[in-house]
Design a protein around this motif. Structure first.
Motif, PDB file in Angstrom:
ATOM      1  N   PRO A 138       0.891  -1.302   0.008  1.00 24.07           N
ATOM      2  CA  PRO A 138       0.048  -0.127   0.020  1.00 24.07           C
ATOM      3  C   PRO A 138       1.008   1.115   0.104  1.00 24.07           C
ATOM      4  O   PRO A 138       2.112   1.312   0.589  1.00 24.07           O
ATOM      5  CB  PRO A 138      -0.684   0.097   1.500  1.00 24.07           C
ATOM      6  CG  PRO A 138      -0.825  -1.554   1.691  1.00 24.07           C
ATOM      7  CD  PRO A 138       0.536  -2.043   0.993  1.00 24.07           C
ATOM      8  N   ILE A 139       0.550   2.264  -0.559  1.00 20.25           N
ATOM      9  CA  ILE A 139       0.939   3.722  -0.703  1.00 20.25           C
ATOM     10  C   ILE A 139       0.492   4.511   0.362  1.00 20.25           C
ATOM     11  O   ILE A 139      -0.799   4.753   0.589  1.00 20.25           O
ATOM     12  CB  ILE A 139       0.870   4.156  -1.885  1.00 20.25           C
ATOM     13  CG1 ILE A 139       1.320   3.522  -3.196  1.00 20.25           C
ATOM     14  CG2 ILE A 139       1.584   5.560  -1.999  1.00 20.25           C
ATOM     15  CD1 ILE A 139       2.863   3.140  -2.705  1.00 20.25           C
ATOM     16  N   GLU A 140       1.440   4.917   1.361  1.00 21.10           N
ATOM     17  CA  GLU A 140       0.950   5.936   2.507  1.00 21.10           C
ATOM     18  C   GLU A 140       1.159   7.380   2.112  1.00 21.10           C
ATOM     19  O   GLU A 140       2.061   7.764   1.435  1.00 21.10           O
ATOM     20  CB  GLU A 140       1.686   5.538   3.711  1.00 21.10           C
ATOM     21  CG  GLU A 140       1.372   4.078   4.304  1.00 21.10           C
ATOM     22  CD  GLU A 140       1.788   3.931   5.591  1.00 21.10           C
ATOM     23  OE1 GLU A 140       2.840   4.638   5.881  1.00 21.10           O
ATOM     24  OE2 GLU A 140       1.535   2.864   6.279  1.00 21.10           O
ATOM     25  N   VAL A 141       0.246   7.835   2.520  1.00 19.04           N
ATOM     26  CA  VAL A 141      -0.012   9.538   2.138  1.00 19.04           C
ATOM     27  C   VAL A 141      -0.077  10.383   3.482  1.00 19.04           C
ATOM     28  O   VAL A 141      -1.064   9.967   4.467  1.00 19.04           O
ATOM     29  CB  VAL A 141      -0.960   9.850   1.230  1.00 19.04           C
ATOM     30  CG1 VAL A 141      -1.159  11.527   1.027  1.00 19.04           C
ATOM     31  CG2 VAL A 141      -1.003   9.031  -0.109  1.00 19.04           C
ATOM     32  N   THR A 142       0.586  11.290   3.810  1.00 20.00           N
ATOM     33  CA  THR A 142       0.454  12.137   4.771  1.00 20.00           C
ATOM     34  C   THR A 142      -0.473  13.567   4.432  1.00 20.00           C
ATOM     35  O   THR A 142      -0.184  14.011   3.480  1.00 20.00           O
ATOM     36  CB  THR A 142       1.621  12.991   5.157  1.00 20.00           C
ATOM     37  OG1 THR A 142       2.708  11.684   5.592  1.00 20.00           O
ATOM     38  CG2 THR A 142       1.549  13.805   6.510  1.00 20.00           C
ATOM     39  N   LEU A 143      -1.576  13.356   5.365  1.00 15.77           N
ATOM     40  CA  LEU A 143      -2.662  14.505   4.880  1.00 15.77           C
ATOM     41  C   LEU A 143      -2.142  15.732   5.502  1.00 15.77           C
ATOM     42  O   LEU A 143      -1.277  15.865   6.514  1.00 15.77           O
ATOM     43  CB  LEU A 143      -3.960  13.806   5.532  1.00 15.77           C
ATOM     44  CG  LEU A 143      -4.393  12.614   5.006  1.00 15.77           C
ATOM     45  CD1 LEU A 143      -5.941  12.196   5.706  1.00 15.77           C
ATOM     46  CD2 LEU A 143      -4.519  12.545   3.376  1.00 15.77           C
ATOM     47  N   THR A 144      -3.187  16.728   5.588  1.00 16.27           N
ATOM     48  CA  THR A 144      -2.608  18.125   6.154  1.00 16.27           C
ATOM     49  C   THR A 144      -2.716  18.010   7.687  1.00 16.27           C
ATOM     50  O   THR A 144      -2.270  18.960   8.312  1.00 16.27           O
ATOM     51  CB  THR A 144      -3.823  19.190   5.429  1.00 16.27           C
ATOM     52  OG1 THR A 144      -5.072  18.688   5.731  1.00 16.27           O
ATOM     53  CG2 THR A 144      -3.512  19.126   4.052  1.00 16.27           C
ATOM     54  N   ASP A 145      -3.610  16.915   8.195  1.00 18.99           N
ATOM     55  CA  ASP A 145      -3.456  17.114   9.555  1.00 18.99           C
ATOM     56  C   ASP A 145      -2.413  16.392  10.147  1.00 18.99           C
ATOM     57  O   ASP A 145      -2.497  15.806  11.408  1.00 18.99           O
ATOM     58  CB  ASP A 145      -4.909  16.875  10.123  1.00 18.99           C
ATOM     59  CG  ASP A 145      -5.467  15.168   9.636  1.00 18.99           C
ATOM     60  OD1 ASP A 145      -4.627  14.751   9.051  1.00 18.99           O
ATOM     61  OD2 ASP A 145      -6.645  15.050  10.151  1.00 18.99           O
ATOM     62  N   TRP A 158     -14.470   9.582   0.809  1.00 20.05           N
ATOM     63  CA  TRP A 158     -14.765  10.177   2.132  1.00 20.05           C
ATOM     64  C   TRP A 158     -14.271  11.440   2.521  1.00 20.05           C
ATOM     65  O   TRP A 158     -14.982  12.353   2.700  1.00 20.05           O
ATOM     66  CB  TRP A 158     -14.099   9.250   3.376  1.00 20.05           C
ATOM     67  CG  TRP A 158     -14.308   9.650   4.531  1.00 20.05           C
ATOM     68  CD1 TRP A 158     -15.664   9.304   5.286  1.00 20.05           C
ATOM     69  CD2 TRP A 158     -14.022  10.443   5.507  1.00 20.05           C
ATOM     70  NE1 TRP A 158     -15.853   9.598   6.756  1.00 20.05           N
ATOM     71  CE2 TRP A 158     -14.782  10.631   6.804  1.00 20.05           C
ATOM     72  CE3 TRP A 158     -12.808  11.395   5.434  1.00 20.05           C
ATOM     73  CZ2 TRP A 158     -14.127  11.342   7.824  1.00 20.05           C
ATOM     74  CZ3 TRP A 158     -12.316  12.186   6.453  1.00 20.05           C
ATOM     75  CH2 TRP A 158     -13.262  12.300   7.663  1.00 20.05           C
ATOM     76  N   LEU A 159     -13.063  11.850   1.856  1.00 18.84           N
ATOM     77  CA  LEU A 159     -12.424  12.955   1.964  1.00 18.84           C
ATOM     78  C   LEU A 159     -13.435  14.111   1.248  1.00 18.84           C
ATOM     79  O   LEU A 159     -13.829  15.173   1.879  1.00 18.84           O
ATOM     80  CB  LEU A 159     -11.135  12.929   1.535  1.00 18.84           C
ATOM     81  CG  LEU A 159     -10.091  12.394   2.569  1.00 18.84           C
ATOM     82  CD1 LEU A 159      -8.713  11.973   1.632  1.00 18.84           C
ATOM     83  CD2 LEU A 159     -10.017  13.064   3.766  1.00 18.84           C
ATOM     84  N   ALA A 168      -7.983  15.078  -0.464  1.00 24.12           N
ATOM     85  CA  ALA A 168      -8.196  14.281  -1.452  1.00 24.12           C
ATOM     86  C   ALA A 168      -7.196  14.423  -2.583  1.00 24.12           C
ATOM     87  O   ALA A 168      -6.685  13.420  -3.145  1.00 24.12           O
ATOM     88  CB  ALA A 168      -9.540  14.566  -1.995  1.00 24.12           C
ATOM     89  N   ALA A 169      -6.540  15.676  -2.732  1.00 28.07           N
ATOM     90  CA  ALA A 169      -5.760  15.836  -3.814  1.00 28.07           C
ATOM     91  C   ALA A 169      -4.414  15.184  -3.421  1.00 28.07           C
ATOM     92  O   ALA A 169      -3.662  14.678  -4.476  1.00 28.07           O
ATOM     93  CB  ALA A 169      -5.416  17.439  -4.151  1.00 28.07           C
TER      94      ALA A 169
END
Length: 205
Positions: A138-145, A158-159, A168-169
């Motif tokens: 899986p590819i992990e992404v860090t969100l703005t929070d 969901w986002l 989402a971007a």
């Protein structure tokens, strides 16, 4: 050399792009990469009340998967005959139609009637039919929070539903876009000095 990857690819997020990138790395610049894309989602045929809302049209997915490195994007229509195939029958069809030397998938890939085939099933069938199986983590992404999440179409839905367009971007690797036809609305925007555009499309995130 011919690598194939199979899925719905809705939204073509960073995880999907990783599959195509691995497929390209597997076959090299002179090999061929094919993305086999279910459209519509299989649940729309068998349990429409549970089908997820679409993030993208097939045309959009075709464009984005090609940009990610696929040479061809093939539409798979989830008709009753296809959905009733056993995992072995599906692989027989795949080999007869596309002759892959490698199949690239995520670790949670399922296929065949009732989603009974798993990555282990695919690997075993690959030994019998003459192709290898590569599993992309899986590819992990860090969100703005600062939350670290796994890129997925369901997360993207969901986002967007919660107005987190910037996040989402990050999952998609590009801004989310809708395509459609501008139509005449009630023209209420003019009354508050903010003209708006009404878009008719088949996608409702």
């Amino acid at each position: 050399m011919h690598a194939a990857t199979i899925g719905n690819f809705d939204g073509v997020h960073q995880g999907h792009c990783a599959l195509v990138a691995r497929a390209r790395a597997k076959v090299g610049p002179s090999g061929r990469v094919t993305a086999l894309c279910f459209d519509p989602h299989p649940l729309e045929s068998i349990r429409p009340e549970r089908a997820p809302q679409r993030l993208s049209t097939f045309t959009q997915r075709e464009k984005w998967l090609t940009a990610a490195g696929a040479d061809a994007v093939v539409k798979l229509e989830p008709n009753p005959a296809l959905l009733s195939e056993s995992p072995e029958q599906f692989v027989q069809w795949l080999v007869a139609q596309h002759r892959p030397t490698a199949v690239i998938e995520g670790q949670d890939f399922c296929f065949g009637k009732g989603r009974s085939g798993t990555i282990d099933t695919l690997t075993a069938l690959g030994h019998s039919f003459g192709f290898t199986v590569d599993v992309v983590p899986p590819i992990e992404v860090t969100l703005t929070d600062h939350t670290i999440v796994r890129a997925s179409s369901s997360l993207t839905r969901w986002l967007l539903a919660h107005g987190r367009v910037a996040d989402a971007a990050l999952v998609l690797g590009r801004p989310y876009t809708l395509t459609g036809t501008v139509i005449k609305g009630d023209q209420r925007g003019r009354t508050i000095g903010v003209p708006t555009a009404n878009l008719a499309c088949d996608i409702t995130p």
